[in-house]
Design a protein around this motif. Structure first.
Motif, mmCIF file in Angstrom:
data_model
loop_
_atom_site.group_PDB
_atom_site.id
_atom_site.type_symbol
_atom_site.label_atom_id
_atom_site.label_comp_id
_atom_site.label_asym_id
_atom_site.label_seq_id
_atom_site.Cartn_x
_atom_site.Cartn_y
_atom_site.Cartn_z
ATOM 1 N N MET A 1 10.362 7.026 47.375
ATOM 2 C CA MET A 1 11.079 6.848 46.124
ATOM 3 C C MET A 1 11.137 8.188 45.384
ATOM 4 O O MET A 1 10.131 8.856 45.225
ATOM 5 C CB MET A 1 10.364 5.800 45.277
ATOM 6 C CG MET A 1 10.942 5.623 43.901
ATOM 7 S SD MET A 1 10.007 4.448 42.892
ATOM 8 C CE MET A 1 11.127 3.096 42.948
ATOM 9 N N GLN A 2 12.314 8.534 44.965
ATOM 10 C CA GLN A 2 12.520 9.791 44.251
ATOM 11 C C GLN A 2 12.105 9.639 42.783
ATOM 12 O O GLN A 2 12.167 8.553 42.224
ATOM 13 C CB GLN A 2 13.994 10.197 44.332
ATOM 14 C CG GLN A 2 14.443 10.570 45.725
ATOM 15 C CD GLN A 2 13.702 11.773 46.260
ATOM 16 O OE1 GLN A 2 13.585 12.797 45.597
ATOM 17 N NE2 GLN A 2 13.180 11.653 47.468
ATOM 18 N N PRO A 3 11.704 10.760 42.164
ATOM 19 C CA PRO A 3 11.380 10.701 40.728
ATOM 20 C C PRO A 3 12.605 10.304 39.914
ATOM 21 O O PRO A 3 13.740 10.608 40.280
ATOM 22 C CB PRO A 3 10.960 12.137 40.400
ATOM 23 C CG PRO A 3 10.624 12.765 41.705
ATOM 24 C CD PRO A 3 11.462 12.087 42.728
ATOM 25 N N THR A 4 12.362 9.637 38.807
ATOM 26 C CA THR A 4 13.445 9.257 37.900
ATOM 27 C C THR A 4 13.900 10.469 37.092
ATOM 28 O O THR A 4 13.212 11.501 37.047
ATOM 29 C CB THR A 4 12.984 8.158 36.933
ATOM 30 O OG1 THR A 4 11.975 8.713 36.068
ATOM 31 C CG2 THR A 4 12.437 6.944 37.669
ATOM 32 N N ALA A 5 15.020 10.332 36.425
ATOM 33 C CA ALA A 5 15.522 11.415 35.570
ATOM 34 C C ALA A 5 14.505 11.749 34.483
ATOM 35 O O ALA A 5 14.284 12.927 34.171
ATOM 36 C CB ALA A 5 16.859 11.020 34.962
ATOM 37 N N LYS A 6 13.878 10.732 33.909
ATOM 38 C CA LYS A 6 12.876 10.966 32.852
ATOM 39 C C LYS A 6 11.665 11.709 33.411
ATOM 40 O O LYS A 6 11.147 12.634 32.787
ATOM 41 C CB LYS A 6 12.450 9.632 32.234
ATOM 42 C CG LYS A 6 11.284 9.746 31.290
ATOM 43 C CD LYS A 6 11.652 9.401 29.900
ATOM 44 C CE LYS A 6 10.437 9.615 29.025
ATOM 45 N NZ LYS A 6 10.586 9.164 27.717
ATOM 46 N N GLN A 7 11.194 11.313 34.586
ATOM 47 C CA GLN A 7 10.057 11.991 35.204
ATOM 48 C C GLN A 7 10.385 13.441 35.515
ATOM 49 O O GLN A 7 9.551 14.333 35.308
ATOM 50 C CB GLN A 7 9.627 11.248 36.473
ATOM 51 C CG GLN A 7 9.025 9.891 36.191
ATOM 52 C CD GLN A 7 8.948 9.006 37.418
ATOM 53 O OE1 GLN A 7 9.627 9.232 38.422
ATOM 54 N NE2 GLN A 7 8.121 7.976 37.336
ATOM 55 N N LEU A 8 11.586 13.684 35.983
ATOM 56 C CA LEU A 8 12.021 15.057 36.239
ATOM 57 C C LEU A 8 12.049 15.863 34.947
ATOM 58 O O LEU A 8 11.590 17.011 34.906
ATOM 59 C CB LEU A 8 13.402 15.065 36.900
ATOM 60 C CG LEU A 8 13.453 14.601 38.351
ATOM 61 C CD1 LEU A 8 14.886 14.325 38.771
ATOM 62 C CD2 LEU A 8 12.803 15.636 39.262
ATOM 63 N N HIS A 51 2.417 7.899 43.975
ATOM 64 C CA HIS A 51 1.844 9.097 44.610
ATOM 65 C C HIS A 51 2.963 9.949 45.218
ATOM 66 O O HIS A 51 2.965 11.172 45.082
ATOM 67 C CB HIS A 51 0.825 8.681 45.678
ATOM 68 C CG HIS A 51 0.096 9.815 46.287
ATOM 69 N ND1 HIS A 51 -0.895 10.490 45.617
ATOM 70 C CD2 HIS A 51 0.229 10.420 47.488
ATOM 71 C CE1 HIS A 51 -1.355 11.470 46.385
ATOM 72 N NE2 HIS A 51 -0.679 11.437 47.527
ATOM 73 N N GLU A 52 3.915 9.286 45.840
ATOM 74 C CA GLU A 52 5.043 9.995 46.456
ATOM 75 C C GLU A 52 5.876 10.732 45.401
ATOM 76 O O GLU A 52 6.272 11.888 45.601
ATOM 77 C CB GLU A 52 5.928 9.004 47.219
ATOM 78 C CG GLU A 52 7.130 9.644 47.880
ATOM 79 C CD GLU A 52 8.068 8.628 48.524
ATOM 80 O OE1 GLU A 52 9.127 9.055 49.017
ATOM 81 O OE2 GLU A 52 7.770 7.422 48.517
ATOM 82 N N GLN A 53 6.143 10.084 44.284
ATOM 83 C CA GLN A 53 6.913 10.733 43.217
ATOM 84 C C GLN A 53 6.156 11.943 42.663
ATOM 85 O O GLN A 53 6.755 12.995 42.418
ATOM 86 C CB GLN A 53 7.208 9.745 42.097
ATOM 87 C CG GLN A 53 8.251 8.714 42.451
ATOM 88 C CD GLN A 53 8.361 7.633 41.391
ATOM 89 O OE1 GLN A 53 7.354 7.146 40.871
ATOM 90 N NE2 GLN A 53 9.594 7.243 41.081
ATOM 91 N N MET A 54 4.851 11.801 42.463
ATOM 92 C CA MET A 54 4.058 12.919 41.947
ATOM 93 C C MET A 54 4.086 14.083 42.937
ATOM 94 O O MET A 54 4.248 15.241 42.531
ATOM 95 C CB MET A 54 2.627 12.470 41.679
ATOM 96 C CG MET A 54 1.767 13.523 41.010
ATOM 97 S SD MET A 54 2.333 14.075 39.386
ATOM 98 C CE MET A 54 1.770 12.737 38.358
ATOM 99 N N GLU A 59 6.269 19.496 44.319
ATOM 100 C CA GLU A 59 7.048 20.353 45.219
ATOM 101 C C GLU A 59 8.210 21.016 44.497
ATOM 102 O O GLU A 59 8.525 22.173 44.742
ATOM 103 C CB GLU A 59 7.588 19.534 46.395
ATOM 104 C CG GLU A 59 6.534 19.156 47.403
ATOM 105 C CD GLU A 59 7.102 18.320 48.544
ATOM 106 O OE1 GLU A 59 8.305 18.467 48.849
ATOM 107 O OE2 GLU A 59 6.342 17.521 49.103
ATOM 108 N N ILE A 60 8.846 20.272 43.607
ATOM 109 C CA ILE A 60 10.019 20.785 42.887
ATOM 110 C C ILE A 60 9.626 21.825 41.844
ATOM 111 O O ILE A 60 10.306 22.841 41.671
ATOM 112 C CB ILE A 60 10.776 19.630 42.205
ATOM 113 C CG1 ILE A 60 11.343 18.664 43.249
ATOM 114 C CG2 ILE A 60 11.894 20.153 41.311
ATOM 115 C CD1 ILE A 60 11.832 17.341 42.663
ATOM 116 N N TYR A 61 8.518 21.574 41.134
ATOM 117 C CA TYR A 61 8.130 22.401 39.987
ATOM 118 C C TYR A 61 6.751 23.017 40.203
ATOM 119 O O TYR A 61 5.727 22.393 39.933
ATOM 120 C CB TYR A 61 8.126 21.556 38.710
ATOM 121 C CG TYR A 61 9.459 20.942 38.381
ATOM 122 C CD1 TYR A 61 10.537 21.743 38.013
ATOM 123 C CD2 TYR A 61 9.656 19.571 38.440
ATOM 124 C CE1 TYR A 61 11.769 21.189 37.718
ATOM 125 C CE2 TYR A 61 10.886 19.000 38.144
ATOM 126 C CZ TYR A 61 11.939 19.818 37.782
ATOM 127 O OH TYR A 61 13.161 19.266 37.484
#
Length: 89
Positions: A1-8, A51-54, A59-61
């Motif tokens: 599952m990808q992070p949400t816009a808010k999480q990003l 855990h996957e989103q975190m 990785e992104i930031y």
């Protein structure tokens, strides 16, 4: 599952803050000394991500990863007793 816009958005804000400290030549000590303002945001991310989103956010930031790793190491040190904390009260 990808992070949400808010999480990003939240993780990007922490990432930018850490990068601004790094750009000025600051390091882990300065990040930790000024982390209180970002703990609510970080806690929200802890409460709303898998855990996957975190892992994806880290990785992104890279600045967000650095902050998360510092907090993780601090928590582990308090838990295992290598970092002492004053008693409550």
């Amino acid at each position: 599952m990808q992070p949400t816009a808010k999480q990003l958005q939240l993780s990007k804000a922490i990432d930018a803050w850490v990068k601004s400290i790094e750009k000025r030549g600051g390091g882990d000590t300065e990040i930790l000394q000024n982390s209180l303002a970002h703990m609510t945001t970080f806690k929200e991310l802890l409460d709303t991500t898998t855990h996957e989103q975190m892992d994806n956010l880290c990785e992104i930031y890279p600045g967000f990863y650095r902050f998360a790793k510092l907090i993780e190491n601090l928590a582990q040190g308090i838990h295992d007793g290598t970092i002492s904390v004053p008693p409550e009260g």
